[in-house]
Design an enzyme around this catalytic site. Sequence first.
Site, PDB file in Angstrom:
ATOM      1  N   ALA A  86     -19.755   3.599  -0.179  1.00  0.00           N
ATOM      2  CA  ALA A  86     -21.019   3.468   0.542  1.00  0.00           C
ATOM      3  C   ALA A  86     -22.203   4.069  -0.218  1.00  0.00           C
ATOM      4  O   ALA A  86     -23.337   3.629  -0.040  1.00  0.00           O
ATOM      5  CB  ALA A  86     -20.902   4.077   1.926  1.00  0.00           C
TER       6      ALA A  86
ATOM      7  N   GLY B 182     -20.182   6.992   6.903  1.00  0.00           N
ATOM      8  CA  GLY B 182     -19.392   7.426   5.750  1.00  0.00           C
ATOM      9  C   GLY B 182     -20.128   7.017   4.493  1.00  0.00           C
ATOM     10  O   GLY B 182     -20.328   5.824   4.249  1.00  0.00           O
TER      11      GLY B 182
ATOM     12  N   GLY C 290     -19.296   7.836   1.157  1.00  0.00           N
ATOM     13  CA  GLY C 290     -18.459   8.265   0.049  1.00  0.00           C
ATOM     14  C   GLY C 290     -18.609   7.338  -1.147  1.00  0.00           C
ATOM     15  O   GLY C 290     -19.702   6.801  -1.413  1.00  0.00           O
ATOM     16  N   ASN C 291     -17.511   7.153  -1.864  1.00  0.00           N
ATOM     17  CA  ASN C 291     -17.563   6.408  -3.128  1.00  0.00           C
ATOM     18  C   ASN C 291     -18.141   5.006  -2.991  1.00  0.00           C
ATOM     19  O   ASN C 291     -18.986   4.598  -3.780  1.00  0.00           O
ATOM     20  CB  ASN C 291     -16.147   6.310  -3.711  1.00  0.00           C
ATOM     21  CG  ASN C 291     -15.670   7.652  -4.184  1.00  0.00           C
ATOM     22  OD1 ASN C 291     -16.434   8.423  -4.765  1.00  0.00           O
ATOM     23  ND2 ASN C 291     -14.406   7.958  -3.929  1.00  0.00           N
TER      24      ASN C 291
ATOM     25  N   LYS D 204       0.861  -1.185   0.000  1.00  0.00           N
ATOM     26  CA  LYS D 204       0.000   0.000   0.000  1.00  0.00           C
ATOM     27  C   LYS D 204       0.893   1.229   0.000  1.00  0.00           C
ATOM     28  O   LYS D 204       2.023   1.195   0.495  1.00  0.00           O
ATOM     29  CB  LYS D 204      -0.854   0.006   1.274  1.00  0.00           C
ATOM     30  CG  LYS D 204      -2.073   0.872   1.218  1.00  0.00           C
ATOM     31  CD  LYS D 204      -3.302   0.077   0.809  1.00  0.00           C
ATOM     32  CE  LYS D 204      -4.576   0.863   0.842  1.00  0.00           C
ATOM     33  NZ  LYS D 204      -5.750   0.038   0.635  1.00  0.00           N
TER      34      LYS D 204
HETATM   35  N1  LIG Z   1     -12.766   2.466  -2.812  1.00  0.00           N
HETATM   36  C1  LIG Z   1     -12.596   1.159  -2.770  1.00  0.00           C
HETATM   37  O1  LIG Z   1     -12.735   0.454  -3.778  1.00  0.00           O
HETATM   38  C2  LIG Z   1     -12.260   0.505  -1.457  1.00  0.00           C
HETATM   39  C3  LIG Z   1     -11.924  -0.852  -1.450  1.00  0.00           C
HETATM   40  C4  LIG Z   1     -11.690  -1.473  -0.237  1.00  0.00           C
HETATM   41  C5  LIG Z   1     -11.754  -0.754   0.938  1.00  0.00           C
HETATM   42  N2  LIG Z   1     -12.054   0.566   0.897  1.00  0.00           N
HETATM   43  C6  LIG Z   1     -12.136   1.276   2.153  1.00  0.00           C
HETATM   44  O2  LIG Z   1     -13.489   1.716   2.349  1.00  0.00           O
HETATM   45  C7  LIG Z   1     -13.507   2.967   3.017  1.00  0.00           C
HETATM   46  C8  LIG Z   1     -14.259   3.996   2.183  1.00  0.00           C
HETATM   47  O3  LIG Z   1     -13.625   4.136   0.929  1.00  0.00           O
HETATM   48  P1  LIG Z   1     -14.159   5.162  -0.168  1.00  0.00           P
HETATM   49  O4  LIG Z   1     -13.392   4.888  -1.391  1.00  0.00           O
HETATM   50  O5  LIG Z   1     -15.643   5.127  -0.193  1.00  0.00           O
HETATM   51  O6  LIG Z   1     -13.655   6.524   0.453  1.00  0.00           O
HETATM   52  P2  LIG Z   1     -14.330   7.959   0.365  1.00  0.00           P
HETATM   53  O7  LIG Z   1     -13.296   8.921   0.812  1.00  0.00           O
HETATM   54  O8  LIG Z   1     -14.994   8.168  -0.939  1.00  0.00           O
HETATM   55  O9  LIG Z   1     -15.493   7.858   1.460  1.00  0.00           O
HETATM   56  C9  LIG Z   1     -15.254   7.903   2.824  1.00  0.00           C
HETATM   57  C10 LIG Z   1     -16.308   8.824   3.430  1.00  0.00           C
HETATM   58  O10 LIG Z   1     -16.181   8.788   4.844  1.00  0.00           O
HETATM   59  C11 LIG Z   1     -16.402  10.105   5.337  1.00  0.00           C
HETATM   60  N3  LIG Z   1     -15.822  10.205   6.677  1.00  0.00           N
HETATM   61  C12 LIG Z   1     -14.520  10.340   7.030  1.00  0.00           C
HETATM   62  N4  LIG Z   1     -14.409  10.397   8.374  1.00  0.00           N
HETATM   63  C13 LIG Z   1     -15.676  10.286   8.859  1.00  0.00           C
HETATM   64  C14 LIG Z   1     -16.236  10.262  10.168  1.00  0.00           C
HETATM   65  N5  LIG Z   1     -15.471  10.370  11.248  1.00  0.00           N
HETATM   66  N6  LIG Z   1     -17.562  10.121  10.306  1.00  0.00           N
HETATM   67  C15 LIG Z   1     -18.357  10.010   9.220  1.00  0.00           C
HETATM   68  N7  LIG Z   1     -17.885  10.032   7.954  1.00  0.00           N
HETATM   69  C16 LIG Z   1     -16.570  10.160   7.782  1.00  0.00           C
HETATM   70  C17 LIG Z   1     -15.762  11.004   4.297  1.00  0.00           C
HETATM   71  O11 LIG Z   1     -16.273  12.317   4.379  1.00  0.00           O
HETATM   72  C18 LIG Z   1     -16.150  10.287   2.996  1.00  0.00           C
HETATM   73  O12 LIG Z   1     -17.369  10.758   2.466  1.00  0.00           O
HETATM   74  C19 LIG Z   1     -12.030   3.309   3.275  1.00  0.00           C
HETATM   75  O13 LIG Z   1     -11.669   2.833   4.544  1.00  0.00           O
HETATM   76  C20 LIG Z   1     -11.286   2.522   2.214  1.00  0.00           C
HETATM   77  O14 LIG Z   1      -9.960   2.219   2.567  1.00  0.00           O
HETATM   78  C21 LIG Z   1     -12.315   1.212  -0.274  1.00  0.00           C
HETATM   79  C1  LIG Z   2      -6.375  -2.136  -5.059  1.00  0.00           C
HETATM   80  C2  LIG Z   2      -7.428  -1.220  -4.540  1.00  0.00           C
HETATM   81  C3  LIG Z   2      -8.701  -1.386  -5.206  1.00  0.00           C
HETATM   82  C4  LIG Z   2      -7.376  -1.298  -3.085  1.00  0.00           C
HETATM   83  C5  LIG Z   2      -8.544  -0.842  -2.284  1.00  0.00           C
HETATM   84  N1  LIG Z   2      -8.449   0.551  -1.979  1.00  0.00           N
HETATM   85  C6  LIG Z   2      -8.582  -1.706  -1.047  1.00  0.00           C
HETATM   86  O1  LIG Z   2      -8.324  -1.263   0.054  1.00  0.00           O
HETATM   87  O2  LIG Z   2      -8.877  -2.865  -1.166  1.00  0.00           O
END
Ligand SMILES: NC(=O)c1ccc[n+]([C@@H]2O[C@H](COP(=O)([O-])OP(=O)(O)OC[C@H]3O[C@@H](n4cnc5c(N)ncnc54)[C@H](O)[C@@H]3O)[C@@H](O)[C@H]2O)c1
Ligand SMILES: CC(C)C[C@H](N)C(=O)O
Length: 364
Positions: A185, A180, A182-183, A80
């Site tokens: 959720a 949260g 974001g993208n 990472k």
């Molecule tokens: N994007 C992916 O494909 C992916 C894959 C695996 C894991 N994740 C994990 O999932 C989580 C969300 O990812 P994402 O891509 O949706 O990120 P993102 O930044 O689009 O969404 C996260 C959201 O959480 C909100 N947030 C932050 N702190 C907060 C708090 N204290 N209380 C309430 N809301 C809060 C932010 O404002 C944001 O809208 C992260 O932990 C990320 O590592 C993402």
């Molecule tokens: C390779 C990525 C899609 C990784 C992703 N942000 C995860 O935590 O799984």
Amino acid sequence: MEIFRYMEKYDYEQLVFCQDEASGLKAIIAIHDTTLGPALGGTRMWTYENEESAIEDALRLARGMTYKNAAAGLNLGGGKTVIIGDPKKDKNEEMFRAFGRYIQGLNGRYITAEDVGTTEEDMDIIHDETDFVTGISPVFGSSGNPSPVTAFGVYRGMKAAAKAAFGTDSLEGKVVAVQGVGNVAYNLCRHLHEEGASLIVTDINKDAVERVVQEFGARAVDPADIYSQECDIYSPCALGATINDETIPVLKAKVIAGAANNQLKEARHGDLIHEKGIVYAPDYVINAGGVINVADELYGYNKDRALKKVEGIYNNIEQVLSISNRDGIPTYLAADRLAEERIERMRRSRSQFLRNGHHILSRR
Ligand SMILES: NC(=O)c1ccc[n+]([C@@H]2O[C@H](COP(=O)([O-])OP(=O)(O)OC[C@H]3O[C@@H](n4cnc5c(N)ncnc54)[C@H](O)[C@@H]3O)[C@@H](O)[C@H]2O)c1
Ligand SMILES: CC(C)C[C@H](N)C(=O)O
């Protein structure tokens, strides 16, 4: 922080510090384990309080990717990157170009993709300097932003966890508290709404909250109040460590199933929720949809093939739950067992016929 001591404790392979004054790049690439293959894991851009917390985050997230990739059945190791900076203010093209050159310098030991604070457009810029990047735009024949696919995987895993807790995997009528929006959720909420679940949501970003309230009839609460909501399922989808000494006593949910990485503040919190009878879908098993999707690019991206595999997160969660029941251990340990056993099997199954990529007889 004693870095080598920490690296020894969890057997990290490599930690790379990248600095480029012209663009302002300050990045840390952590490579945890490459037994299964090159380390694949996203790049997070975040405003860390200090350098130590950035290093710690990179290390923890990299190890999580080793387990995630192993448990998902991918032939990939774990790594990472964190870039220190505010994704809203500090990004520029030169920064991601410079970062791409650092990745290229690792010659394939590490492959990147999106994480919190980085986008498909950022990956496209990195791609100008290196091939070792995934999640680039579909116009290049790639898989694009992984978030909607991660959301689909979380939805599938949530159903499997619900089946264990409620005797049915239908989420119709279930109340889900989403932290949260974001993208990932946002897309998860869409699946849940379509199945007839009721949503309670929170976010520190008011626009993000407003969108799910308008589109999916969600009820919004303050960030501090999300843990104590009367609900069936708590879905942590913001940052990590939200399952901790303060939140566990007030949680009313019977299931925890969300996208965030490193949800347990400490391992012992996984024991506490197990004792409380909560069905916990381990974070790196349920949120593997994104990495499964981007990893498919390495074979020439095929969306149907990738989604089929992501659908299988349902079975992966069932497998973890059955190991947990069989061995009488919390689900977070059952997931670790699943991942570690696979890594160990593959370590032992090294080919006896190849050395440095050549058949041993080819040297005669
Ligand atoms: N994007 C992916 O494909 C992916 C894959 C695996 C894991 N994740 C994990 O999932 C989580 C969300 O990812 P994402 O891509 O949706 O990120 P993102 O930044 O689009 O969404 C996260 C959201 O959480 C909100 N947030 C932050 N702190 C907060 C708090 N204290 N209380 C309430 N809301 C809060 C932010 O404002 C944001 O809208 C992260 O932990 C990320 O590592 C993402
Ligand atoms: C390779 C990525 C899609 C990784 C992703 N942000 C995860 O935590 O799984």
